[in-house]
Design a protein around this motif. Structure first.
Motif, PDB file in Angstrom:
ATOM      1  N   LYS A   1       0.836  -1.202   0.000  1.00  0.00           N
ATOM      2  CA  LYS A   1       0.000   0.000   0.000  1.00  0.00           C
ATOM      3  C   LYS A   1       0.868   1.248   0.000  1.00  0.00           C
ATOM      4  O   LYS A   1       0.631   2.192  -0.744  1.00  0.00           O
ATOM      5  CB  LYS A   1      -0.886   0.047   1.248  1.00  0.00           C
ATOM      6  CG  LYS A   1      -2.111  -0.749   1.201  1.00  0.00           C
ATOM      7  CD  LYS A   1      -2.906  -0.455   2.469  1.00  0.00           C
ATOM      8  CE  LYS A   1      -3.972  -1.439   2.720  1.00  0.00           C
ATOM      9  NZ  LYS A   1      -4.726  -1.148   3.949  1.00  0.00           N
ATOM     10  N   GLN A   2       1.873   1.248   0.881  1.00  0.00           N
ATOM     11  CA  GLN A   2       2.764   2.400   0.996  1.00  0.00           C
ATOM     12  C   GLN A   2       3.512   2.646  -0.304  1.00  0.00           C
ATOM     13  O   GLN A   2       3.701   3.788  -0.720  1.00  0.00           O
ATOM     14  CB  GLN A   2       3.748   2.197   2.161  1.00  0.00           C
ATOM     15  CG  GLN A   2       4.549   3.427   2.496  1.00  0.00           C
ATOM     16  CD  GLN A   2       3.689   4.595   2.913  1.00  0.00           C
ATOM     17  OE1 GLN A   2       2.677   4.439   3.592  1.00  0.00           O
ATOM     18  NE2 GLN A   2       4.078   5.791   2.516  1.00  0.00           N
ATOM     19  N   LYS A   3       3.928   1.586  -0.956  1.00  0.00           N
ATOM     20  CA  LYS A   3       4.630   1.715  -2.232  1.00  0.00           C
ATOM     21  C   LYS A   3       3.732   2.363  -3.283  1.00  0.00           C
ATOM     22  O   LYS A   3       4.183   3.216  -4.048  1.00  0.00           O
ATOM     23  CB  LYS A   3       5.089   0.326  -2.699  1.00  0.00           C
ATOM     24  CG  LYS A   3       5.951   0.322  -3.913  1.00  0.00           C
ATOM     25  CD  LYS A   3       6.421  -1.096  -4.223  1.00  0.00           C
ATOM     26  CE  LYS A   3       7.188  -1.150  -5.526  1.00  0.00           C
ATOM     27  NZ  LYS A   3       7.576  -2.522  -5.867  1.00  0.00           N
ATOM     28  N   LEU A   4       2.465   1.968  -3.323  1.00  0.00           N
ATOM     29  CA  LEU A   4       1.524   2.587  -4.254  1.00  0.00           C
ATOM     30  C   LEU A   4       1.336   4.063  -3.921  1.00  0.00           C
ATOM     31  O   LEU A   4       1.329   4.917  -4.816  1.00  0.00           O
ATOM     32  CB  LEU A   4       0.167   1.871  -4.227  1.00  0.00           C
ATOM     33  CG  LEU A   4       0.097   0.500  -4.868  1.00  0.00           C
ATOM     34  CD1 LEU A   4      -1.293  -0.104  -4.691  1.00  0.00           C
ATOM     35  CD2 LEU A   4       0.459   0.552  -6.336  1.00  0.00           C
ATOM     36  N   ILE A   5       1.191   4.372  -2.647  1.00  0.00           N
ATOM     37  CA  ILE A   5       1.019   5.762  -2.221  1.00  0.00           C
ATOM     38  C   ILE A   5       2.224   6.606  -2.630  1.00  0.00           C
ATOM     39  O   ILE A   5       2.075   7.699  -3.178  1.00  0.00           O
ATOM     40  CB  ILE A   5       0.787   5.837  -0.698  1.00  0.00           C
ATOM     41  CG1 ILE A   5      -0.581   5.257  -0.351  1.00  0.00           C
ATOM     42  CG2 ILE A   5       0.904   7.279  -0.194  1.00  0.00           C
ATOM     43  CD1 ILE A   5      -0.792   5.023   1.127  1.00  0.00           C
ATOM     44  N   GLU A   6       3.408   6.087  -2.373  1.00  0.00           N
ATOM     45  CA  GLU A   6       4.633   6.819  -2.709  1.00  0.00           C
ATOM     46  C   GLU A   6       4.793   7.046  -4.204  1.00  0.00           C
ATOM     47  O   GLU A   6       5.362   8.043  -4.631  1.00  0.00           O
ATOM     48  CB  GLU A   6       5.855   6.082  -2.152  1.00  0.00           C
ATOM     49  CG  GLU A   6       5.953   6.155  -0.652  1.00  0.00           C
ATOM     50  CD  GLU A   6       7.023   5.268  -0.073  1.00  0.00           C
ATOM     51  OE1 GLU A   6       7.732   4.567  -0.842  1.00  0.00           O
ATOM     52  OE2 GLU A   6       7.167   5.248   1.163  1.00  0.00           O
ATOM     53  N   SER A   7       4.271   6.120  -4.997  1.00  0.00           N
ATOM     54  CA  SER A   7       4.366   6.277  -6.453  1.00  0.00           C
ATOM     55  C   SER A   7       3.191   7.064  -7.023  1.00  0.00           C
ATOM     56  O   SER A   7       3.137   7.312  -8.225  1.00  0.00           O
ATOM     57  CB  SER A   7       4.484   4.915  -7.134  1.00  0.00           C
ATOM     58  OG  SER A   7       3.316   4.159  -6.914  1.00  0.00           O
ATOM     59  N   GLY A   8       2.256   7.463  -6.153  1.00  0.00           N
ATOM     60  CA  GLY A   8       1.133   8.278  -6.588  1.00  0.00           C
ATOM     61  C   GLY A   8       0.089   7.530  -7.378  1.00  0.00           C
ATOM     62  O   GLY A   8      -0.626   8.116  -8.190  1.00  0.00           O
ATOM     63  N   VAL A   9      -0.026   6.237  -7.140  1.00  0.00           N
ATOM     64  CA  VAL A   9      -0.982   5.399  -7.869  1.00  0.00           C
ATOM     65  C   VAL A   9      -2.050   4.914  -6.894  1.00  0.00           C
ATOM     66  O   VAL A   9      -1.732   4.364  -5.843  1.00  0.00           O
ATOM     67  CB  VAL A   9      -0.262   4.189  -8.511  1.00  0.00           C
ATOM     68  CG1 VAL A   9      -1.248   3.272  -9.201  1.00  0.00           C
ATOM     69  CG2 VAL A   9       0.804   4.655  -9.474  1.00  0.00           C
ATOM     70  N   THR A  10      -3.312   5.117  -7.259  1.00  0.00           N
ATOM     71  CA  THR A  10      -4.400   4.599  -6.429  1.00  0.00           C
ATOM     72  C   THR A  10      -4.596   3.117  -6.723  1.00  0.00           C
ATOM     73  O   THR A  10      -4.151   2.608  -7.752  1.00  0.00           O
ATOM     74  CB  THR A  10      -5.714   5.339  -6.716  1.00  0.00           C
ATOM     75  OG1 THR A  10      -6.107   5.062  -8.061  1.00  0.00           O
ATOM     76  CG2 THR A  10      -5.578   6.836  -6.492  1.00  0.00           C
TER      77      THR A  10
END
Length: 61
Positions: free
Chosen positions: A7-16
């Protein structure tokens, strides 16, 4: 990697999660279930999602 780390990786990459699902041809509800840990990704589409997210090793068939 844990579901929380994914989840954090998606958040950091700006992807929902919805965008990730669309880009990779997955069902949004399945992506959410795997990210929340309610689906362990043992079989089928959930397994392919878990592999794609880096939660499991193996081939995303």
């Amino acid at each position: 990697m844990t579901p929380q780390e994914a989840k954090q990786k998606l958040i950091e990459s700006g992807v929902t999660a919805a965008e990730y699902a669309r880009r990779n041809g997955f069902k949004y509800t399945q992506v959410i279930a795997v990210l929340n840990g309610t689906n362990k990704g043992r079989y089928g589409e959930a397994h392919r999602i878990a592999v794609a997210l880096g939660l499991k090793q193996g081939e995303a068939t």
